[in-house]
Design a protein around this motif. Structure first.
Motif, PDB file in Angstrom:
ATOM      1  N   GLY A 271       8.955  10.481  20.527  1.00 20.08           N
ATOM      2  CA  GLY A 271       8.633  11.673  21.149  1.00 20.08           C
ATOM      3  C   GLY A 271       7.773  12.746  20.248  1.00 20.08           C
ATOM      4  N   ALA A 272       7.372  12.187  19.246  1.00 22.31           N
ATOM      5  CA  ALA A 272       6.751  12.667  18.175  1.00 22.31           C
ATOM      6  C   ALA A 272       5.210  12.228  19.095  1.00 22.31           C
ATOM      7  N   ALA A 273       3.986  14.075  19.078  1.00 22.64           N
ATOM      8  CA  ALA A 273       3.073  14.346  18.646  1.00 22.64           C
ATOM      9  C   ALA A 273       2.220  12.712  18.844  1.00 22.64           C
ATOM     10  N   GLN A 274       1.453  11.784  19.770  1.00 24.17           N
ATOM     11  CA  GLN A 274       0.505  10.527  18.858  1.00 24.17           C
ATOM     12  C   GLN A 274      -0.330  10.778  18.355  1.00 24.17           C
ATOM     13  N   VAL A 275      -1.402  10.900  17.172  1.00 22.92           N
ATOM     14  CA  VAL A 275      -1.684  11.440  16.460  1.00 22.92           C
ATOM     15  C   VAL A 275      -3.427  10.763  16.968  1.00 22.92           C
ATOM     16  N   HIS A 276      -3.303   9.332  16.523  1.00 26.54           N
ATOM     17  CA  HIS A 276      -4.062   8.583  17.069  1.00 26.54           C
ATOM     18  C   HIS A 276      -3.565   7.557  17.806  1.00 26.54           C
ATOM     19  N   ALA A 277      -4.239   6.321  18.489  1.00 21.39           N
ATOM     20  CA  ALA A 277      -4.037   5.796  19.610  1.00 21.39           C
ATOM     21  C   ALA A 277      -3.989   4.107  18.304  1.00 21.39           C
ATOM     22  N   GLU A 278      -4.588   4.187  17.675  1.00 19.22           N
ATOM     23  CA  GLU A 278      -4.576   2.765  17.120  1.00 19.22           C
ATOM     24  C   GLU A 278      -3.438   3.052  15.467  1.00 19.22           C
ATOM     25  N   ALA A 279      -2.168   3.967  15.761  1.00 19.08           N
ATOM     26  CA  ALA A 279      -1.671   4.390  14.892  1.00 19.08           C
ATOM     27  C   ALA A 279      -0.746   4.473  15.813  1.00 19.08           C
ATOM     28  N   PRO A 280      -0.237   3.272  16.223  1.00 13.74           N
ATOM     29  CA  PRO A 280       1.431   3.952  16.529  1.00 13.74           C
ATOM     30  C   PRO A 280       2.187   3.859  16.008  1.00 13.74           C
ATOM     31  N   LYS A 281       3.114   4.910  16.792  1.00 13.96           N
ATOM     32  CA  LYS A 281       4.168   6.060  15.858  1.00 13.96           C
ATOM     33  C   LYS A 281       3.582   7.024  15.005  1.00 13.96           C
ATOM     34  N   ASN A 282       2.319   7.028  14.024  1.00 13.83           N
ATOM     35  CA  ASN A 282       2.265   7.816  13.452  1.00 13.83           C
ATOM     36  C   ASN A 282       2.257   7.495  12.344  1.00 13.83           C
ATOM     37  N   LEU A 283       2.571   5.862  12.043  1.00 15.35           N
ATOM     38  CA  LEU A 283       2.443   5.396  10.326  1.00 15.35           C
ATOM     39  C   LEU A 283       1.335   4.714  10.153  1.00 15.35           C
ATOM     40  N   CYS A 284       0.570   4.866   9.635  1.00 18.51           N
ATOM     41  CA  CYS A 284      -0.638   4.655   8.403  1.00 18.51           C
ATOM     42  C   CYS A 284      -0.564   3.367   7.869  1.00 18.51           C
ATOM     43  N   TYR A 285       0.769   3.000   7.224  1.00 19.22           N
ATOM     44  CA  TYR A 285       1.268   2.114   6.368  1.00 19.22           C
ATOM     45  C   TYR A 285       2.629   2.474   6.014  1.00 19.22           C
ATOM     46  N   ASP A 286       3.406   1.431   6.009  1.00 13.83           N
ATOM     47  CA  ASP A 286       4.923   1.325   5.191  1.00 13.83           C
ATOM     48  C   ASP A 286       4.640   0.592   4.143  1.00 13.83           C
ATOM     49  N   TRP A 287       4.917   1.089   2.677  1.00 14.80           N
ATOM     50  CA  TRP A 287       4.440  -0.051   1.474  1.00 14.80           C
ATOM     51  C   TRP A 287       5.760   0.246   0.622  1.00 14.80           C
ATOM     52  N   GLU A 288       5.703  -0.309   0.169  1.00 16.68           N
ATOM     53  CA  GLU A 288       6.661  -0.752  -1.013  1.00 16.68           C
ATOM     54  C   GLU A 288       6.414  -1.255  -2.381  1.00 16.68           C
ATOM     55  N   ILE A 289       7.762  -0.828  -3.123  1.00 12.93           N
ATOM     56  CA  ILE A 289       7.106  -1.669  -4.861  1.00 12.93           C
ATOM     57  C   ILE A 289       8.049  -1.462  -5.524  1.00 12.93           C
ATOM     58  N   GLY A 290       8.140  -2.763  -6.316  1.00  6.10           N
ATOM     59  CA  GLY A 290       9.349  -2.589  -7.461  1.00  6.10           C
ATOM     60  C   GLY A 290      10.595  -2.985  -6.428  1.00  6.10           C
ATOM     61  N   ASP A 291      11.671  -4.023  -7.209  1.00  2.00           N
ATOM     62  CA  ASP A 291      12.936  -5.081  -7.716  1.00  2.00           C
ATOM     63  C   ASP A 291      13.373  -4.259  -6.830  1.00  2.00           C
ATOM     64  N   LYS A 292      13.607  -4.545  -4.880  1.00  2.00           N
ATOM     65  CA  LYS A 292      14.648  -4.348  -4.363  1.00  2.00           C
ATOM     66  C   LYS A 292      16.033  -4.582  -4.700  1.00  2.00           C
ATOM     67  N   ALA A 293      16.001  -5.948  -4.612  1.00  2.00           N
ATOM     68  CA  ALA A 293      17.566  -6.616  -5.481  1.00  2.00           C
ATOM     69  C   ALA A 293      18.003  -5.930  -6.531  1.00  2.00           C
ATOM     70  N   ALA A 294      16.880  -5.753  -7.300  1.00  2.00           N
ATOM     71  CA  ALA A 294      17.951  -5.568  -8.844  1.00  2.00           C
ATOM     72  C   ALA A 294      18.281  -4.444  -9.081  1.00  2.00           C
ATOM     73  N   THR A 295      17.111  -3.624  -8.073  1.00  2.00           N
ATOM     74  CA  THR A 295      17.694  -2.025  -8.495  1.00  2.00           C
ATOM     75  C   THR A 295      18.889  -2.114  -7.232  1.00  2.00           C
ATOM     76  N   GLU A 296      19.178  -2.628  -6.263  1.00  2.00           N
ATOM     77  CA  GLU A 296      20.669  -2.680  -5.487  1.00  2.00           C
ATOM     78  C   GLU A 296      22.088  -3.079  -6.261  1.00  2.00           C
ATOM     79  N   ALA A 297      21.291  -4.504  -7.342  1.00  2.00           N
ATOM     80  CA  ALA A 297      22.563  -4.602  -8.334  1.00  2.00           C
ATOM     81  C   ALA A 297      22.650  -3.381  -9.282  1.00  2.00           C
ATOM     82  N   ALA A 298      21.788  -2.618  -9.698  1.00  2.00           N
ATOM     83  CA  ALA A 298      22.277  -1.599 -10.647  1.00  2.00           C
ATOM     84  C   ALA A 298      22.974  -0.349 -10.259  1.00  2.00           C
ATOM     85  N   PHE A 299      22.146  -0.267  -8.967  1.00  2.00           N
ATOM     86  CA  PHE A 299      23.435   1.082  -7.717  1.00  2.00           C
ATOM     87  C   PHE A 299      24.392   0.408  -7.757  1.00  2.00           C
TER      88      PHE A 299
END
Lengths: 155, 788
Positions: free
Chosen positions: B152-180
């Protein structure tokens, strides 16, 4: 268009201006004295400080017509050829400037401070500079420069 | 050479012209027959433009031309670009909606460009702009990055659904979860890195000019990187060959990142100059700077740090939403990714790190790099988290940091988030900083403050940054559209004077002095016989400009390499003149000597012989003029510890910074006076972020509520103390000067140190920046109530 006349850095000047012309625009556009800068539009930053009849004034806050007949001093009038005024020299010695944009206003404002208070403390300098914004130096070296410049002017 | 060489606090060569009012900033330049531009800007955060009626405005006195988005379309003027492609979790490139220099049919932030009026005088252009009638259909605004992804948020650009420019990640997720999972203790924090407006004291300005005789353009611009501006204007926006465009960035009054980018205004002035057949000049009013300069920061983050029972860091989990604003500015996408998450190891040996970043569009001004760019956001997060962990574990914050530092013998150190730190000695900077602030004496000072009814707090921050941007192949593999090397060119004149041409750009950093010091030292030329030329694409071979604390590390290294070439050629000439073998010639500081003899030639004699080659080595080219390009092998890693001490007035909530110690390791220092000045300025901006500054948009209307110096609180002289500055020197091992870069350090280090001090004084776990009197007062009321 009205004509305004004044003395700028010891020289009589006269020019036709639109009534709404600000003093800073008169200095920059009519007299090509571009050392006085415009850094804001709300009379906050102090980059445009000049002296009018011996007092520091934000030249963006006054009409050219209001300076009719006045004695105006700008940053260009301070040095004697290549010999800088002691306050200018103190700014160089203590690295009181980086990009240089706020500098003319800082120097002109500092001179008015010293006129009121020949031996300003660090606290005095910081309070006085409330109307001059610098984004580069964190004021540290400006404060040092002004106290040193004031001391040099007492000698 | 000690007095003018590397390591000397040489007074600046550029100061005389600035101090006597003879600098030449863009607005000081006036071109013959120039006309003046005024931009009509959107008063709405988000709206459809149903129609624009310029008929009445066109008839106004002095109007030369009025141009709108329709003219942009008709002339096929391209979109302003983002030069860094970030790939999302699935490997898809970020969403890159078009960014027309004048809006086509939709405006997306207050201040967006609707039309340009070109007139004989600026007042006439401004008057005429008031006669333009724009029929807007106002659309909903979205300003808060944390709300941009909401259904329901205002949509800024039709080319970017949900206003998302990118969803990015870095690092080792599994190793980090194990550390926690194996953690003894987890510290969690939600933090906002507040949005800032750069506010260089010189407002942006541009003059476009077209010469039909040569079919060539000139653009005078307040740019930090004139060659890149030329590249973008030519190759992407205006479709002009690069050799038909000259960009001049003369004296520039501060940048802090905001003048890196290719903006709509210089694009429009350059394009319009040809259309109207006259130079077209525009200078921003401060209000326009607030609205349309690229803003900085604006992150919303949740972070968790896992530790063992001794406080040893095991893992770090970070989830960030970063505001891109309405359109992607030139380097916007890399700031909350490769300049942010790659720094999340900080100074510590945290073995497992995982970070996710969602970049979102909102109906606000574009957001891009501002002093520090990503690294302040990383340092703020890490250092607030570490300080909070220390309090929770009841370990002295300095001690907890010490336990987790990367040790000197561990360098080069590979972090779990891509970077390989080259060098450092973190414990030493910590020790020096603790000494400088008199850490041990703090309890006595706190007691003394308490006697006067004041709350006193102390806060540390240990930061590391990646500077000397950047190895071209590395940044290329990460999505950069350019290489980030630098050029240096040294030209001797026959009589021994020297000009240095550098592709970096000085807008306050003192390059005209520091670059001259390098050459004065290496080649023995008196510093007053050296001039540094920068900021003109027709004079400097090429350059990538100044940002990311790169001018000395990359630009200075290019000059060093050019000096090497001068020395190599000088040896050949000296050998000939001294009738010796080339391998028998030794060189030091401009003196070429036959080994073991007193036979020598100075660099001045060599230069003269090179230009008057009557007695000269056969086959050697005349002239003493060398260019070098330097592409760094790695980033550089300046690091340091800042400690701030504050006093808080219980009645007013005013926070006073009463003590500040900064110890930074910038490697080799060329000019300590200049470097200290950079640190001072950075600290002031960092304290500004933490105590005073905050860019606020109205959540409903998207209006910028902090649009002037009366609403946006800039640090002033009486808001700041004098600073205690110390330095350690671990030279960078991979560039010839050993320098690391110093321009951004203060802005990175200061906010966490200050907020750690404020929360320490208040005895609260967290509060958001800026710690303004109103907010601090509210916290005081809350804690007082809780104590009742």
């Amino acid at each position: 268009m009205p004509t305004v006349s004044m003395t700028v850095n010891g020289k009589a000047v006269s020019a036709e201006v639109e009534a709404r012309t600000l003093l800073v625009q008169f200095l920059r556009d009519k007299l090509s004295l571009t050392g006085t800068h415009v850094g804001c539009d709300t009379s906050q930053c102090g980059a445009c400080v000049v002296h009018v009849d011996g007092k520091s004034v934000k030249s963006c806050t006054m009409l050219a017509a209001q300076a009719e007949g006045a004695k105006v001093a700008t940053i260009e009038g301070l040095a004697n050829g290549t010999e800088m005024h002691p306050m200018q020299a103190a700014f160089k010695e203590h690295h009181g400037l980086q990009c240089g944009f706020c500098t003319p206003g800082m120097v002109m404002s500092a001179l008015d401070l010293v006129k009121h208070n020949p031996s300003p403390s660090e606290h005095d300098v910081r309070e006085w500079l409330e109307g001059n914004i610098c984004r580069c130096t964190g004021y540290h070296n400006i404060v040092k420069a002004i106290t040193a410049g004031a001391a040099a002017m007492r000698r | 050479m000690a007095d003018t060489g590397i390591g000397a606090s040489v007074r600046r060569k550029e100061d005389f012209r600035f101090l006597t009012g003879r600098g030449t900033y863009t607005d000081d330049i006036n071109r013959p027959n120039q006309a003046h531009a005024y931009f009509l800007r959107s008063p709405h955060a988000h709206a459809k433009i149903k129609s624009i009626d310029v008929a009445a405005a066109k008839k106004a006195p002095g109007v030369v031309s009025i141009l709108t988005g329709a003219d942009i379309v008709a002339d096929k003027v391209g979109s302003l670009i983002c030069g860094w492609v970030v790939k999302d979790k699935q490997g898809n490139p970020h969403k890159a909606p078009a960014h027309p220099p004048l809006a086509k049919d939709t405006v997306r932030y207050v201040g967006d460009h609707v039309a340009v009026v070109i007139a004989e005088t600026l007042p006439q252009a401004r008057d005429a702009a008031e006669l333009i009638k724009v029929d807007y259909q106002v659309l909903p605004a979205v300003v808060d990055p944390a709300r941009a992804l909401d259904p329901g948020a205002a949509q800024v650009h039709a080319e970017a659904p949900k206003n998302l420019c990118y969803d990015w990640e870095i690092g080792d997720k599994a190793a980090t979860e194990a550390a926690f999972k194996s953690a003894h203790h987890v510290t969690k924090l939600d933090l906002i890195n507040n949005r800032l407006i750069p506010n260089a004291m010189e407002p942006r300005a541009a003059i476009g000019e077209y010469d039909p005789a040569y079919e060539s353009y000139t653009c005078y611009s307040t740019s930090q990187n004139p060659h890149v501006l030329r590249l973008i204007l030519c190759a992407f926006v205006l479709g002009v060959p690069e050799h038909k465009m000259r960009v001049v960035a003369p004296d520039v009054g501060g940048g802090f990142g905001s003048k890196i980018y290719c903006y709509a205004e210089e694009t429009v002035c350059t394009w319009a100059a040809r259309k109207v057949g006259r130079p077209v000049k525009w200078t921003a009013e401060r209000g326009e700077s607030f609205l349309s300069d690229a803003h900085g920061r604006d992150h919303v983050t949740h972070a968790e740090l896992a530790m063992d029972k001794d406080g040893k860091f095991l893992g770090l989990k970070v989830d960030t939403i970063a505001n891109m604003g309405s359109y992607l500015s030139t380097f916007a996408t890399c700031v909350p990714t490769y300049l942010y998450a790659t720094l999340l190891a900080g100074q510590y040996t945290t073995p497992a790190i995982y970070c996710e970043v969602k970049a979102v569009f909102t109906t606000t001004a574009p957001v891009d790099a501002y002093r520090g760019a990503g690294r302040p956001e990383a340092a703020y997060l890490i250092e607030r988290l570490v300080e909070t962990a220390a309090r929770e574990l009841k370990i002295d914050p300095a001690e907890l940091r010490r336990r987790n530092f990367i040790k000197p013998h561990q360098f080069p150190y590979q972090t779990p988030v891509a970077l390989q730190y080259d060098s450092g000695n973190y414990e030493r900077t910590l020790d020096e900083a603790l000494k400088l602030i008199d850490y041990k004496g703090f309890p006595a000072r706190k007691a003394e403050s308490a006697k006067r009814g004041k709350l006193r707090g102390i806060g540390l921050s240990a930061y590391v940054e990646a500077c000397g941007i950047a190895p071209s192949a590395v940044v290329g593999s990460l999505g950069a559209g350019v290489g980030l090397w630098e050029s240096g060119h040294i030209r001797f004149d026959p009589t021994g004077s020297v000009r240095i041409f550098t592709g970096s750009h000085s807008h306050g950093q003192g390059h005209e002095t520091t670059n001259a010091q390098i050459v004065s030292d290496l080649l023995g030329v008196p510093i007053d016989k050296i001039e540094v030329v920068h900021g003109d694409t027709d004079r400097v071979p090429f350059g990538m400009g100044t940002y990311g604390s790169r001018s000395a590390a990359v630009g200075g290294s290019a000059i060093f390499k050019a000096a090497d070439k001068i020395i190599a050629k000088g040896k050949k000439i000296a050998a000939h003149l001294l009738e010796a073998a080339e391998q028998d010639i030794e060189h030091a500081h401009g003196v070429f000597k036959v080994k073991g003899t007193d036979k020598q030639k100075t660099i001045g004699e060599i230069a003269f012989a090179a230009y008057v080659p009557h007695n000269y080595p056969a086959g050697l080219e005349p002239g003493l003029d060398e260019t070098a390009f330097y592409d760094p092998a790695n980033f550089t890693y300046p690091a340091g510890v800042h400690i701030g001490e504050v006093e808080i007035d219980r009645d007013t909530g005013v926070v006073t910074v009463v003590n500040w110690a900064a110890v930074d390791d910038f490697g080799t220092v060329i000019n300590p006076m200049v470097v200290e000045g950079q640190v001072h300025g950075g600290i002031a901006q960092g304290i500004g972020q933490a105590l005073l500054e905050n860019a606020v948009y109205d959540k409903e209307t998207g209006q910028l509520l902090t649009g002037s110096f009366m609403d946006y609180c800039m640090p002033r002289a009486d808001d700041l103390p004098s600073f205690k500055i110390g330095m350690t020197h671990t030279p960078c091992p991979h560039n010839p000067l050993g320098v690391k870069g110093c321009g951004e350090a203060g802005a990175i280090a200061a906010p966490p140190a200050l907020m750690n001090a404020v929360t320490d004084a208040l005895g609260v776990r967290h509060m958001e920046m800026p710690a303004s009197p109103a907010r601090v007062w509210q916290v005081l009321q809350k804690t007082a109530k809780a104590a009742e």
